[in-house]
Design a protein around this motif. Structure first.
Motif, PDB file in Angstrom:
ATOM      1  N   UNK A 360       0.832  -1.202   0.000  1.00 50.97           N
ATOM      2  CA  UNK A 360       0.000   0.000   0.000  1.00 50.97           C
ATOM      3  C   UNK A 360       0.866   1.252   0.000  1.00 50.97           C
ATOM      4  N   UNK A 361       0.540   2.192  -0.853  1.00 52.02           N
ATOM      5  CA  UNK A 361       1.208   3.490  -0.881  1.00 52.02           C
ATOM      6  C   UNK A 361       0.173   4.581  -0.654  1.00 52.02           C
ATOM      7  N   UNK A 362       0.543   5.582   0.126  1.00 52.92           N
ATOM      8  CA  UNK A 362      -0.386   6.666   0.470  1.00 52.92           C
ATOM      9  C   UNK A 362       0.249   8.001   0.100  1.00 52.92           C
ATOM     10  N   UNK A 363      -0.504   8.840  -0.606  1.00 49.55           N
ATOM     11  CA  UNK A 363      -0.007  10.142  -1.032  1.00 49.55           C
ATOM     12  C   UNK A 363      -1.014  11.237  -0.689  1.00 49.55           C
ATOM     13  N   UNK A 364      -0.470  12.438  -0.516  1.00 47.61           N
ATOM     14  CA  UNK A 364      -1.307  13.612  -0.305  1.00 47.61           C
ATOM     15  C   UNK A 364      -1.768  14.124  -1.659  1.00 47.61           C
ATOM     16  N   UNK A 365      -3.045  14.058  -1.950  1.00 54.07           N
ATOM     17  CA  UNK A 365      -3.561  14.486  -3.255  1.00 54.07           C
ATOM     18  C   UNK A 365      -3.572  15.999  -3.411  1.00 54.07           C
ATOM     19  N   UNK A 366      -3.361  16.720  -2.285  1.00 48.82           N
ATOM     20  CA  UNK A 366      -3.307  18.189  -2.320  1.00 48.82           C
ATOM     21  C   UNK A 366      -4.456  18.752  -3.149  1.00 48.82           C
ATOM     22  N   UNK A 367      -5.656  18.381  -2.791  1.00 49.17           N
ATOM     23  CA  UNK A 367      -6.775  18.739  -3.649  1.00 49.17           C
ATOM     24  C   UNK A 367      -7.768  19.696  -3.013  1.00 49.17           C
ATOM     25  N   UNK A 368      -8.411  20.437  -3.877  1.00 54.08           N
ATOM     26  CA  UNK A 368      -9.586  21.232  -3.543  1.00 54.08           C
ATOM     27  C   UNK A 368     -10.630  20.901  -4.598  1.00 54.08           C
ATOM     28  N   UNK A 369     -11.773  21.537  -4.501  1.00 51.53           N
ATOM     29  CA  UNK A 369     -12.831  21.279  -5.481  1.00 51.53           C
ATOM     30  C   UNK A 369     -12.409  21.726  -6.879  1.00 51.53           C
ATOM     31  N   UNK A 370     -11.473  22.648  -6.942  1.00 53.07           N
ATOM     32  CA  UNK A 370     -11.101  23.249  -8.233  1.00 53.07           C
ATOM     33  C   UNK A 370      -9.797  22.714  -8.804  1.00 53.07           C
ATOM     34  N   UNK A 371      -9.148  21.794  -8.102  1.00 46.11           N
ATOM     35  CA  UNK A 371      -7.897  21.290  -8.642  1.00 46.11           C
ATOM     36  C   UNK A 371      -7.190  20.370  -7.667  1.00 46.11           C
ATOM     37  N   UNK A 372      -6.061  19.778  -8.139  1.00 46.70           N
ATOM     38  CA  UNK A 372      -5.311  18.858  -7.293  1.00 46.70           C
ATOM     39  C   UNK A 372      -3.920  18.664  -7.874  1.00 46.70           C
ATOM     40  N   UNK A 373      -3.124  17.885  -7.151  1.00 47.38           N
ATOM     41  CA  UNK A 373      -1.779  17.527  -7.599  1.00 47.38           C
ATOM     42  C   UNK A 373      -1.748  16.092  -8.117  1.00 47.38           C
ATOM     43  N   UNK A 374      -2.920  15.575  -8.478  1.00 50.83           N
ATOM     44  CA  UNK A 374      -3.060  14.164  -8.852  1.00 50.83           C
ATOM     45  C   UNK A 374      -2.209  13.791 -10.060  1.00 50.83           C
ATOM     46  N   UNK A 375      -2.239  14.607 -11.100  1.00 49.69           N
ATOM     47  CA  UNK A 375      -1.508  14.278 -12.326  1.00 49.69           C
ATOM     48  C   UNK A 375      -0.015  14.141 -12.047  1.00 49.69           C
ATOM     49  N   UNK A 376       0.533  15.070 -11.275  1.00 50.20           N
ATOM     50  CA  UNK A 376       1.969  15.027 -10.964  1.00 50.20           C
ATOM     51  C   UNK A 376       2.312  13.815 -10.106  1.00 50.20           C
TER      52      UNK A 376
END
Length: 653
Positions: A360-376
């Motif tokens: 299992x790997x866990x990451x901070x998605x750094x997200x709000x309703x208008x965006x996130x760091x998901x792609x990176x």
């Protein structure tokens, strides 16, 4: 939520460690004739430690190949005192514990504890440390003490093809009897892929899964029915029923209904005896059977599951106005995230106990309703090699993840979003859509041959529109000129010898009282039950008598259930033991979503195949996925709940 969880989040996400973390490693060049056991002894590690970092060597060592060896410097024998107490026991440090509290618990002095654990002088007490607790008046050398510490660590072994109990026990320097004692399931056989416990003990908290998942005799997945056999019965036509309403009630087209009952060509008449599917068997042909997924681990490589959760650590650390504790008090979204995370950790811990081959790997998605760091995150951490991804929380961000991972059809499980969103074949919505929830309620009423009518406030435009569009045969109770409910209209719609379901949607206190009064007064001659489709705060006020709601067995559809079973009580108790609080709905959902995903990953088929084959029921949530016509999967797992006359809330059958 406690600071403890937040500190764990920061540690895990910033370091992007796996939950099954590996220690800092050194290297070793394999000499000709060397064995794993010899190398393990040389570096004061176990063979399992080497296998963890070098899985390929389980098939044999190659001369001149380079192995990664975990550093065990902090656990070397030389770090212990010359003598410590015999039969030393150990203690795992948990949140909020202090040196004073531990010393008092075991009746030892501060000096005695620090002599047995010299690292306390420099490092202090930290969560997760394993302390040696000396027993007075008896001493033994440091090697014995080191063994006592090492035995606390759980060591696993995944059974490979052609391995035997003898070869495994010899590899780890234990007897076959010891191996079978720790793994009683292998007494009668040794299944390939099964995860054995070689040394150490399983945390008690994680054992809750043995109670939650299935009873022992249900551990093997039950075969699903290929097709539900349609059983027919007879039905007497009631007043005001039409061919259209009858076909809707029994889930048939009008043509199919006439084929079963040719006399209907001449029209529908009151009192006609018709051939109909019994208990809606035809309607439920395509419904999935709820079953326990198999605990037997499938063959093949270890699986990789990723959690993308919105801790938003950078934003928290950059908050110069609020302290972390103040932020935890004010930030509901962060608390929701931490609750979900706490439940997910329980599921991961339980998966370890069951020996599921999942990293299992866990990451901070750094997200709000208008965006996130998901792609990176997906790009920089090669998440295209994952077998499943849970998160992000917001629908748009979950869709971004699904799109980026769609080429390899990696399942992206959206854990909390209610939005329908754009279709992606690999996107799984775990929260049933509003229409699905309402449909489940009407399906239930029709399956029980109910006579349905609706009392809907004109202000509830969305409900009126829904019934007119999707439940066209359901009549609306009339209103009087002054806008109040017509009790005469309601009573005229009641039918003898059938359950009369009154769907009431209004926040108007007087309208509620009038409807309830009309129903209660009709109970002497009719079967009646009150139904709501959405949460109604007015029903919780003192003006509405709760006793009347129980008389009418108020019923409603729900995504979750209030589970009062013994298994659920165990879950609550174990969660509280770890976290010092009882689980919130988000914590339980974190457990349910994570555990269900992990169990599906280890079945002897793909994740999508398990979704198409089986529905599951966890602590508070159902997972009954169906493929949407435009792509992706939606969850139709809805509970039908009602208040019984004994004042308890129950799940309807």
């Amino acid at each position: 939520m406690m600071k403890y969880f937040f500190s764990i989040c920061i540690t895990i996400v910033l370091m992007t460690n796996t939950v099954f973390a590996q220690e800092k490693a050194i290297t070793h060049k394999v000499e000709k004739g060397e064995t794993i056991v010899q190398i393990a002894l040389k570096y004061n590690v176990t063979p399992f430690d080497i296998y963890q970092l070098n899985p390929d060597v389980q098939n044999g060592l190659k001369p001149n190949s380079v192995l990664l060896i975990p550093s065990k410097s902090t656990n070397k024998v030389t770090s212990l005192p010359a003598k410590v107490n015999a039969k030393a026991i150990t203690h795992l440090v948990t949140p909020k514990e202090t040196l004073y509290g531990i010393e008092k618990q075991y009746g030892i002095s501060d000096d005695e504890l620090k002599k047995a654990n010299p690292f306390l002088e420099n490092d202090g007490l930290k969560i997760g440390q394993t302390l040696v607790i000396p027993v007075k008046n008896k001493t033994v050398n440091t090697a014995v003490a080191a063994v006592a510490v090492a035995q606390e660590k759980v060591i696993y072994h995944d059974v490979l093809p052609k391995e035997t109990k003898y070869s495994i026990s010899r590899k780890y320097g234990i007897t076959i009897a010891e191996l079978e004692k720790r793994n009683p399931e292998i007494v009668t056989g040794l299944p390939i892929g099964y995860r054995l416990i070689i040394k150490g003990s399983v945390p008690k908290a994680a054992k809750v899964l043995e109670q939650l998942e299935v009873k022992k005799e249900d551990a093997i997945q039950k075969p699903l029915k290929e097709k539900t056999e349609i059983v027919y019965t007879t039905y007497e036509v009631q007043p005001k029923e039409t061919l259209y309403s009858l076909s809707k009630t029994f889930g048939l087209t009008q043509e199919e209904f006439i084929a079963l009952n040719p006399e209907l060509k001449d029209g529908v008449e009151i009192g006609m005896i018709l051939k109909v599917p019994s208990k809606m068997s035809a309607l439920q042909e395509d419904k999935k059977e709820y079953t326990a997924l198999s605990k037997k681990i499938s063959l093949g490589k270890r699986k990789k599951m990723v959690l993308l959760l919105p801790f938003n650590i950078a934003r928290v650390e950059g908050d110069t106005i609020n302290s972390t504790s103040n932020r935890l008090k004010k930030d509901k979204f962060l608390n929701m995230t931490l609750d979900f995370y706490a439940g997910a950790l329980m599921a991961i811990d339980s998966a370890k106990v069951l020996g599921l081959p999942i990293d299992v790997e866990i990451y901070d998605s750094e997200e709000t309703k208008n965006g996130s760091n998901v792609a990176a995150i997906i790009r920089n951490n090669n998440l295209s090699t994952a077998n499943a991804l849970i998160g992000p929380f917001y629908q748009s961000n979950a869709e971004t993840a699904a799109q980026l991972l769609s080429e390899r059809n990696i399942p992206v499980i959206s854990p909390l979003s209610k939005d329908v969103g754009n279709p992606f074949n690999n996107l799984y919505q775990t929260i049933p859509a509003n229409e699905v929830i309402k449909n489940a309620m009407f399906d239930y009423m029709r399956a029980h041959n109910g006579n349905i009518m609706a009392v809907v406030d004109r202000k509830k435009e969305s409900i009126v529109k829904y019934i007119k569009e999707y439940q066209k045969d359901v009549p609306f109770v009339a209103f009087k000129e002054n806008g109040s409910v017509s009790t005469e209209s309601l009573k005229s719609m009641l039918v003898k010898d059938r359950m009369n379901y009154v769907v009431m949607e209004t926040g108007n206190t007087w309208m509620i009282k009038t409807t309830i009064s009309a129903m209660v007064s009709s109970m002497s001659g009719y079967q009646v039950q009150l139904v709501i489709l959405e949460s109604n705060e007015t029903l919780d006020t003192d003006e509405i008598k709760f006793l009347n709601l129980t008389k009418l067995k108020l019923m409603y559809p729900s995504v979750t259930r209030d589970n009062d079973s013994a298994e659920a009580a165990i879950f609550d108790k174990e969660f509280r033991k770890i976290n010092n609080i009882y689980p919130s709905d988000f914590a339980t959902r974190g457990f349910d979503v994570t555990f269900d995903t992990m169990m599906r990953l280890v079945q002897d088929k793909t994740f999508e195949e398990t979704v198409n084959a089986a529905a599951t029921k966890q602590v508070e949530n159902k997972f009954e996925y169906y493929k949407k016509p435009d792509g992706g999967y939606t969850n139709k797992g809805v509970f039908i709940m009602y208040y019984d006359t004994d004042l308890t809330l129950k799940e309807a059958n």
